[in-house]
Structures are given as structure tokens and as C-alpha cells.
Design an enzyme around this catalytic site. Structure first.
Site, short mmCIF file in Angstrom:
data_model
loop_
_atom_site.label_atom_id
_atom_site.label_comp_id
_atom_site.label_asym_id
_atom_site.label_seq_id
_atom_site.Cartn_x
_atom_site.Cartn_y
_atom_site.Cartn_z
N GLU A 163 -41.60 -53.17 22.98
CA GLU A 163 -40.67 -53.29 22.36
C GLU A 163 -40.04 -54.81 22.57
O GLU A 163 -39.33 -55.24 22.05
CB GLU A 163 -39.66 -52.76 22.94
N ASP A 177 -39.30 -42.39 14.38
CA ASP A 177 -39.41 -40.46 14.12
C ASP A 177 -38.53 -39.71 14.21
O ASP A 177 -37.34 -39.94 13.70
CB ASP A 177 -40.46 -39.55 15.56
N1 ADE Z 1 -37.59 -42.70 21.49
C1 ADE Z 1 -38.22 -42.54 20.01
N2 ADE Z 1 -37.70 -41.61 19.76
C2 ADE Z 1 -37.06 -40.53 20.25
C3 ADE Z 1 -37.02 -38.96 20.73
N3 ADE Z 1 -37.20 -38.35 19.54
N4 ADE Z 1 -35.66 -39.06 21.99
C4 ADE Z 1 -35.80 -40.01 22.42
N5 ADE Z 1 -35.76 -41.29 22.35
C5 ADE Z 1 -36.63 -42.11 21.54
#
Ligand code: ADE
Length: 232
Positions: free
Chosen positions: A13, A200
Site C-alpha cells: 500500500e 474483495d
Molecule cells: N481489507 C481488505 N479486504 C478486507 C476484508 N475483507 N476485511 C477486512 N479488511 C480488509
């Protein structure tokens, strides 16, 4: 004189930002490395906080106390909490809250930090507006959304847990640092914004998707931060 503190939790990041920075000095503090210099012609301090809300809060407080930053930007990836927000899209915070804070026993609302005076910590309107405008300019192919970022010390990868968080807080995306950076900035009267690219969907597919899409999503978010710096 403005000086922008930029926090990313993971190496992916912040690596692009570090690579493009003209570094004046680095300083180690609380097991974090703070890179100070100019980025896209703007005074900035870039730091990898590590994952989770405690790391992020410590990091933000150091930026306020030692580096005396005038603004804080949190860049990184997140899980989507809305069907229409897809992997690769960008979420810019309107506000941020802790989805794992529950002190209702002392009379606060679910998610509310006792004595904070607000349920969610409001992002700076000007920074958020700038992020959205810059995103449309820099990445016309990407969809950008403005909404609530919810944070907790938990990677969300379960449809039922996700649905509960959505029902409780109406978040746009979930991650593990933003609300604690928001709270720290709020307590120090420093304007902040959280910029997250979706890696995601925070459901049962998240453990598969996150490692595949995280790097590219993180780079999108960082590119946007870099683009907006001179305009702050
Ligand atoms: N960062 C990226 N995806 C995430 C998720 N599903 N839960 C918590 N932090 C995240």
C-alpha cells in the site's frame, strides 16, 4: 505550510509512494519507519503502519505529534459491502466508524466510542471531494463511490458476518485501520480522508480474491493519492 501524512497498513500500500518520493530523512519510531520528503512536489510523510487499529492509531498520533502533519490520508485496500461496488473500484470516506466497538452497556450506540460525541468520525469534505474529482480525472475507467468506511480488527470473509455489519452500520467498505486513523485525526483536529480500492467482496470468496487483487488495488489507491497531493 501544508504537510500530508500518508498511512498504508501493508508494504504494497505504500511501496509506490516511497519509490516516487524525494526522501529528506527517515525516522524509526514505534517499530514503524517514517519517510519524510516531497511527493509530487508536496511535503509529505509516508509510513507503513502495520495491520490493525492499534498500529494505525499509534502511527497517526506520531504523525500529529512529531511530524506535525496538517492533513492525513489513509490509502489501501478494503472489502466491498455493497453489491454494486466491485473489485478494483474506489471508495472515498464520508465518515468512518469501528464496527467492533460495543459499549452499549454504558448507554452508547453500537459502534460508538464512549464520550467521542459522534457515532462516526467525519472525513474532511474538501479532501473527500478532491479525491473523487481526481479519481475521475486520473482513472476514468474506475468507478468511485463516496460513503462510510467501517473498521475492525477482523478480516471479513463470511457472508453472515458481512450482512450483520451492513445491517448495523450501512458501510460501503470494510477494512482494519481507517476508523482508528479517523478517530486520532478527529481528536487532534487534523483533517483526514480514507481512500480504499476494493480487493474483495468481504464474503466467502474474500480469502481467494484478496491475494489475487490486493496488489493492483493498492496501487490504484496510491496513484490517486499521489495525483491529488499538489491540489490539497
Ligand atoms: N481489507 C481488505 N479486504 C478486507 C476484508 N475483507 N476485511 C477486512 N479488511 C480488509
Amino acid at each position: 505550510m501544508k504537510k500530508i501524512g500518508i498511512i498504508g497498513a501493508m508494504a504494497q500500500e505504500v511501496e509506490r509512494l516511497k519509490g516516487e518520493m524525494e526522501v529528506r530523512r527517515t525516522m524509526a519510531k514505534a517499530s514503524m519507519e517514517f519517510w519524510e520528503g516531497t511527493l509530487n512536489g508536496t511535503d509529505a510523510v509516508v509510513v507503513q503502519s502495520g495491520i490493525g487499529k492499534v498500529n494505525a492509531a499509534i502511527c497517526a498520533q506520531i504523525l500529529c505529534d512529531i511530524f506535525e502533519v496538517t492533513h492525513i490520508i489513509n490509502t489501501g485496500v478494503a472489502g466491498s459491502l455493497k453489491n454494486e461496488i466491485n473489485i478494483g473500484d474506489i471508495v472515498v470516506s464520508t465518515d468512518a466508524l469501528h464496527h467492533d466497538m460495543d459499549a452499549r452497556v454504558v448507554g452508547t450506540r453500537l459502534g460508538e466510542v464512549p464520550q467521542a460525541g459522534c457515532l462516526a468520525f467525519p472525513a474532511d469534505g474538501r479532501l473527500a471531494h478532491l479525491a473523487v474529482t481526481c479519481c475521475k480525472e486520473a482513472n476514468p475507467m474506475l468507478s468511485v463511490y463516496q460513503g462510510r468506511v467501517v473498521s475492525g480488527d477482523q478480516f471479513i470473509s463470511d457472508r453472515q458476518v458481512k450482512d450483520k455489519i451492513i445491517g448495523n452500520f450501512q458501510g460501503f467498505c470494510v477494512e482494519m485501520e481507517g476508523a482508528s486513523i479517523a478517530q486520532t485525526a478527529y481528536l487532534n483536529h487534523v483533517p483526514f480522508v480514507i481512500i480504499r480500492a476494493i480487493s474483495d467482496k468481504a464474503d466467502d470468496s474474500a480469502e481467494m480474491d484478496f491475494p489475487v487483487f490486493e496488489k493492483e488495488a493498492a496501487a490504484h489507491s496510491a496513484a490517486l493519492v499521489e495525483h491529488m497531493l499538489p491540489l490539497i
